[in-house]
Design a protein around this motif. Structure first.
Motif, PDB file in Angstrom:
ATOM      1  N   HIS A 227       0.859  -1.183   0.000  1.00 43.59           N
ATOM      2  CA  HIS A 227       0.000   0.000   0.000  1.00 43.59           C
ATOM      3  C   HIS A 227       0.896   1.232   0.000  1.00 43.59           C
ATOM      4  O   HIS A 227       2.131   1.123  -0.072  1.00 43.59           O
ATOM      5  CB  HIS A 227      -0.944  -0.010   1.201  1.00 43.59           C
ATOM      6  N   ALA A 228       0.287   2.393   0.075  1.00 44.87           N
ATOM      7  CA  ALA A 228       1.043   3.634  -0.133  1.00 44.87           C
ATOM      8  C   ALA A 228       2.108   3.867   0.930  1.00 44.87           C
ATOM      9  O   ALA A 228       3.116   4.532   0.663  1.00 44.87           O
ATOM     10  CB  ALA A 228       0.081   4.820  -0.179  1.00 44.87           C
ATOM     11  N   GLN A 229       1.921   3.310   2.130  1.00 49.99           N
ATOM     12  CA  GLN A 229       2.843   3.604   3.228  1.00 49.99           C
ATOM     13  C   GLN A 229       3.658   2.401   3.684  1.00 49.99           C
ATOM     14  O   GLN A 229       4.346   2.483   4.699  1.00 49.99           O
ATOM     15  CB  GLN A 229       2.040   4.141   4.429  1.00 49.99           C
ATOM     16  N   GLY A 230       3.610   1.288   2.934  1.00 54.04           N
ATOM     17  CA  GLY A 230       4.392   0.142   3.360  1.00 54.04           C
ATOM     18  C   GLY A 230       3.874  -1.156   2.778  1.00 54.04           C
ATOM     19  O   GLY A 230       3.246  -1.176   1.706  1.00 54.04           O
ATOM     20  N   SER A 231       4.107  -2.254   3.505  1.00 59.97           N
ATOM     21  CA  SER A 231       3.711  -3.571   3.002  1.00 59.97           C
ATOM     22  C   SER A 231       3.440  -4.512   4.170  1.00 59.97           C
ATOM     23  O   SER A 231       3.903  -4.295   5.296  1.00 59.97           O
ATOM     24  CB  SER A 231       4.796  -4.159   2.100  1.00 59.97           C
ATOM     25  N   ILE A 232       2.689  -5.558   3.869  1.00 61.42           N
ATOM     26  CA  ILE A 232       2.345  -6.589   4.843  1.00 61.42           C
ATOM     27  C   ILE A 232       2.645  -7.939   4.202  1.00 61.42           C
ATOM     28  O   ILE A 232       2.192  -8.203   3.085  1.00 61.42           O
ATOM     29  CB  ILE A 232       0.857  -6.507   5.243  1.00 61.42           C
ATOM     30  N   ILE A 233       3.404  -8.760   4.887  1.00 63.93           N
ATOM     31  CA  ILE A 233       3.771 -10.081   4.372  1.00 63.93           C
ATOM     32  C   ILE A 233       2.990 -11.126   5.160  1.00 63.93           C
ATOM     33  O   ILE A 233       3.105 -11.207   6.383  1.00 63.93           O
ATOM     34  CB  ILE A 233       5.289 -10.311   4.500  1.00 63.93           C
ATOM     35  N   ALA A 234       2.194 -11.900   4.440  1.00 62.03           N
ATOM     36  CA  ALA A 234       1.291 -12.859   5.078  1.00 62.03           C
ATOM     37  C   ALA A 234       1.696 -14.286   4.772  1.00 62.03           C
ATOM     38  O   ALA A 234       1.994 -14.619   3.616  1.00 62.03           O
ATOM     39  CB  ALA A 234      -0.138 -12.617   4.593  1.00 62.03           C
ATOM     40  N   ASP A 235       1.698 -15.137   5.798  1.00 66.13           N
ATOM     41  CA  ASP A 235       1.793 -16.570   5.543  1.00 66.13           C
ATOM     42  C   ASP A 235       0.505 -17.055   4.880  1.00 66.13           C
ATOM     43  O   ASP A 235       0.536 -17.910   3.984  1.00 66.13           O
ATOM     44  CB  ASP A 235       2.006 -17.335   6.846  1.00 66.13           C
ATOM     45  N   ASN A 236      -0.620 -16.498   5.330  1.00 69.10           N
ATOM     46  CA  ASN A 236      -1.930 -16.873   4.796  1.00 69.10           C
ATOM     47  C   ASN A 236      -2.770 -15.610   4.623  1.00 69.10           C
ATOM     48  O   ASN A 236      -2.867 -14.793   5.546  1.00 69.10           O
ATOM     49  CB  ASN A 236      -2.655 -17.825   5.750  1.00 69.10           C
ATOM     50  N   LEU A 237      -3.375 -15.479   3.457  1.00 71.86           N
ATOM     51  CA  LEU A 237      -4.247 -14.345   3.158  1.00 71.86           C
ATOM     52  C   LEU A 237      -5.699 -14.823   3.125  1.00 71.86           C
ATOM     53  O   LEU A 237      -6.019 -15.813   2.464  1.00 71.86           O
ATOM     54  CB  LEU A 237      -3.876 -13.726   1.813  1.00 71.86           C
ATOM     55  N   VAL A 238      -6.570 -14.100   3.825  1.00 75.14           N
ATOM     56  CA  VAL A 238      -8.007 -14.382   3.815  1.00 75.14           C
ATOM     57  C   VAL A 238      -8.699 -13.176   3.195  1.00 75.14           C
ATOM     58  O   VAL A 238      -8.623 -12.068   3.729  1.00 75.14           O
ATOM     59  CB  VAL A 238      -8.533 -14.641   5.238  1.00 75.14           C
ATOM     60  N   LEU A 239      -9.359 -13.388   2.066  1.00 78.26           N
ATOM     61  CA  LEU A 239     -10.059 -12.313   1.373  1.00 78.26           C
ATOM     62  C   LEU A 239     -11.535 -12.329   1.744  1.00 78.26           C
ATOM     63  O   LEU A 239     -12.232 -13.331   1.538  1.00 78.26           O
ATOM     64  CB  LEU A 239      -9.913 -12.463  -0.142  1.00 78.26           C
ATOM     65  N   THR A 240     -12.004 -11.214   2.277  1.00 76.34           N
ATOM     66  CA  THR A 240     -13.420 -11.049   2.624  1.00 76.34           C
ATOM     67  C   THR A 240     -13.885  -9.715   2.038  1.00 76.34           C
ATOM     68  O   THR A 240     -14.465  -8.884   2.734  1.00 76.34           O
ATOM     69  CB  THR A 240     -13.617 -11.092   4.147  1.00 76.34           C
ATOM     70  N   THR A 241     -13.596  -9.542   0.759  1.00 73.78           N
ATOM     71  CA  THR A 241     -13.805  -8.271   0.065  1.00 73.78           C
ATOM     72  C   THR A 241     -14.971  -8.301  -0.899  1.00 73.78           C
ATOM     73  O   THR A 241     -15.142  -7.367  -1.690  1.00 73.78           O
ATOM     74  CB  THR A 241     -12.531  -7.904  -0.712  1.00 73.78           C
ATOM     75  N   ASN A 242     -15.777  -9.375  -0.855  1.00 72.35           N
ATOM     76  CA  ASN A 242     -16.910  -9.518  -1.775  1.00 72.35           C
ATOM     77  C   ASN A 242     -16.486  -9.262  -3.212  1.00 72.35           C
ATOM     78  O   ASN A 242     -15.500  -9.826  -3.663  1.00 72.35           O
ATOM     79  CB  ASN A 242     -18.076  -8.636  -1.330  1.00 72.35           C
ATOM     80  N   ALA A 243     -17.170  -8.398  -3.943  1.00 74.03           N
ATOM     81  CA  ALA A 243     -16.893  -8.252  -5.374  1.00 74.03           C
ATOM     82  C   ALA A 243     -15.483  -7.742  -5.657  1.00 74.03           C
ATOM     83  O   ALA A 243     -14.952  -7.957  -6.751  1.00 74.03           O
ATOM     84  CB  ALA A 243     -17.918  -7.330  -6.024  1.00 74.03           C
ATOM     85  N   PHE A 244     -14.846  -7.072  -4.689  1.00 79.74           N
ATOM     86  CA  PHE A 244     -13.480  -6.606  -4.901  1.00 79.74           C
ATOM     87  C   PHE A 244     -12.482  -7.759  -4.920  1.00 79.74           C
ATOM     88  O   PHE A 244     -11.314  -7.554  -5.221  1.00 79.74           O
ATOM     89  CB  PHE A 244     -13.098  -5.575  -3.841  1.00 79.74           C
ATOM     90  N   GLY A 245     -12.951  -8.957  -4.604  1.00 79.88           N
ATOM     91  CA  GLY A 245     -12.100 -10.127  -4.790  1.00 79.88           C
ATOM     92  C   GLY A 245     -11.641 -10.264  -6.233  1.00 79.88           C
ATOM     93  O   GLY A 245     -10.556 -10.791  -6.507  1.00 79.88           O
ATOM     94  N   MET A 246     -12.458  -9.776  -7.175  1.00 82.81           N
ATOM     95  CA  MET A 246     -12.066  -9.817  -8.583  1.00 82.81           C
ATOM     96  C   MET A 246     -10.848  -8.930  -8.837  1.00 82.81           C
ATOM     97  O   MET A 246      -9.999  -9.256  -9.673  1.00 82.81           O
ATOM     98  CB  MET A 246     -13.238  -9.404  -9.472  1.00 82.81           C
ATOM     99  N   SER A 247     -10.739  -7.813  -8.112  1.00 80.16           N
ATOM    100  CA  SER A 247      -9.581  -6.940  -8.267  1.00 80.16           C
ATOM    101  C   SER A 247      -8.311  -7.605  -7.761  1.00 80.16           C
ATOM    102  O   SER A 247      -7.205  -7.261  -8.199  1.00 80.16           O
ATOM    103  CB  SER A 247      -9.806  -5.622  -7.515  1.00 80.16           C
ATOM    104  N   PHE A 248      -8.458  -8.552  -6.842  1.00 76.06           N
ATOM    105  CA  PHE A 248      -7.306  -9.291  -6.337  1.00 76.06           C
ATOM    106  C   PHE A 248      -6.961 -10.487  -7.232  1.00 76.06           C
ATOM    107  O   PHE A 248      -6.056 -11.253  -6.913  1.00 76.06           O
ATOM    108  CB  PHE A 248      -7.569  -9.768  -4.909  1.00 76.06           C
ATOM    109  N   GLY A 249      -7.694 -10.644  -8.339  1.00 77.96           N
ATOM    110  CA  GLY A 249      -7.368 -11.676  -9.315  1.00 77.96           C
ATOM    111  C   GLY A 249      -8.191 -12.935  -9.225  1.00 77.96           C
ATOM    112  O   GLY A 249      -7.887 -13.913  -9.918  1.00 77.96           O
TER     113      GLY A 249
END
Length: 439
Positions: A227-249
């Motif tokens: 993101h604009a101010q840094g980054s987050i490194i995840a062992d596991n990512l959980v997407l709960t973004t509804n239709a914006f899940g499409m933006s995540f691929g």
């Protein structure tokens, strides 16, 4: 690397958000953070998933990321119905396969019960009332829907009460409707207040970062979110973004961001309350899916919700607010002629993540990436329970409801553009026209 090309951008006029108690947003994320669990999207689904992961893994820090402020987005913009019953609009009796309906009922009740438990445990002031709902009709076609749904409820062995139009004013004040079907299991809430309260009562091992839109993602053995101010490194990512899940691929071309619109009045005076009559709070959903939803709130406001638009990027568009508030005024005037001087205080839009086959997604999206997406308009109960169950599954639990969700077919593919936009816009226009007096 996947660049996020569409970010949430909701209008600033959501009545629920502004009328709920103000809270201090958590700071945006900055710098670099590593975490075993990262949840993106702090609506009903994400809050439930983060809470349950933190409960299952008390020694792990769970990171929860929200692009806007909690309560400002979709979860704080719905009509505030925590619905228990299944309602399959593709089935003749609105129930369909009885075994599937029974399982969906368990899911919805699970979400509702979990929310009620949290509301009571943390004393969340969200106007929670377990007062049931009315489904009302004025057109012959709508009355046929109520009769069909009654047959389905008989099959499902669920309680209800059919109410003749002449008796409905005792319940909801207005004489507008010809028939109603009351079911006692629905709870009514102030959704933005509930979401804010859920966020402020998260376990101590959840780190919530608000106003942190993710700009790009790199998938691999670790998932890197920037993101604009840094980054987050995840062992596991959980997407709960509804239709914006499409933006995540993920699930591209399988979800439909459809907006619906609501207006809420100023509080009614004592004289206006007397002229309206009926019960002190209630909720009405239309027999026709394209009709008008109504609420009388605990603080004596009236809410009107109708009208739809297809916004492919999932972002609000001001032109629809200006267009549909006139429709709200007309719908209000026809239902409440005894209240000619009551004005709307707020008008807003909110997104639904729909699929053409009314199915959501639950489970694994990619290595180290999981999701509960596409609530099909049932975000309060279904979003809550699928978020919680996704965390249970990630913790190694099994069960009937988890198996049911994992084995569901998921959202089906949409036709290619521009066919999907053309077809959906025509369908929305035709549905709203066909609703007639129900609108």
């Amino acid at each position: 690397m996947t660049r996020i090309t569409s970010l949430p951008a909701d209008d600033a006029t959501c009545g629920w958000f502004h009328l709920s108690q103000a809270r201090q947003p958590r700071p945006a994320h900055s710098g670099q953070t590593k975490a075993r669990w990262v949840v993106v999207g702090a609506g009903f689904t994400g809050l439930a998933a983060a809470r349950q992961l933190a409960t299952k893994y008390p020694d792990d820090q769970v990171v929860l990321i929200e692009a806007q402020e909690v309560g400002y987005g979709t979860s704080g913009r719905n009509a505030g119905f925590a619905i228990d019953l299944p309602h399959d609009i593709g089935a003749e009796d609105y129930i369909g396969d009885i075994e599937i309906a029974k399982t969906i009922l368990k899911l919805n009740l699970g979400g509702q019960s979990y929310l009620k438990e949290l509301i009571e445990r943390y004393a969340i002031d969200c106007q929670f009332k377990h007062c049931g709902k009315y489904q009302a009709a004025v057109e012959d076609r709508g009355i046929a829907v109520l009769e069909a749904y009654r047959r389905g409820l008989d099959k499902l062995d669920q309680p209800y009460q059919m109410i003749d139009g002449r008796d409905l004013p005792e319940h909801i004040g207005t004489e507008f409707y010809r028939k109603g079907l009351f079911t006692p299991g629905t709870a009514l809430i102030q959704p933005a207040a509930l979401v804010k309260g859920l966020a402020d009562s998260l376990p101590s091992n959840v780190s919530l970062y608000e106003n942190t839109p993710i700009l790009d993602v790199e998938y691999g053995d670790k998932v890197v979110l920037r993101h604009a101010q840094g980054s987050i490194i995840a062992d596991n990512l959980v997407l709960t973004t509804n239709a914006f899940g499409m933006s995540f691929g993920f699930l591209k071309g399988r979800m439909l961001p459809v907006f619906t619109y609501a207006s809420i009045t100023r509080p009614l005076s004592e004289d206006e309350q007397a002229r309206l009559g009926g019960k002190p709070y209630w909720g009405v959903i239309p027999a026709d899916p394209f009709g008008t939803t109504l609420r009388r709130t605990v603080d004596n406001r009236l809410l009107v919700r109708n009208s739809f638009s297809y916004n492919p990027d999932g972002r609000s568009n001001r032109k629809y607010l200006e267009r549909f508030v006139e429709r709200h005024r007309d719908s209000f005037a026809r239902r409440f002629p005894m209240l000619p001087a009551v004005d709307f205080e707020y008008t807003w839009g909110g997104a639904l993540a729909l699929s053409r086959n009314h199915m959501g997604f639950f489970g694994k999206l990619a290595p180290n990436v999981f999701g509960a997406l596409c609530c099909n308009g049932l975000g309060v109960t279904r979003g809550t329970v699928t978020g919680k169950l996704l965390a249970d599954w990630l913790a190694g639990e099994k069960g009937e409801l988890i198996d049911f969700l994992l084995n569901a077919p998921g959202p089906c593919a949409n036709p290619p553009q521009p066919l999907v936009s053309l077809g959906l816009n025509l369908n929305l226009m035709w549905g709203q026209y066909r609703a007639g007096k129900e609108s």
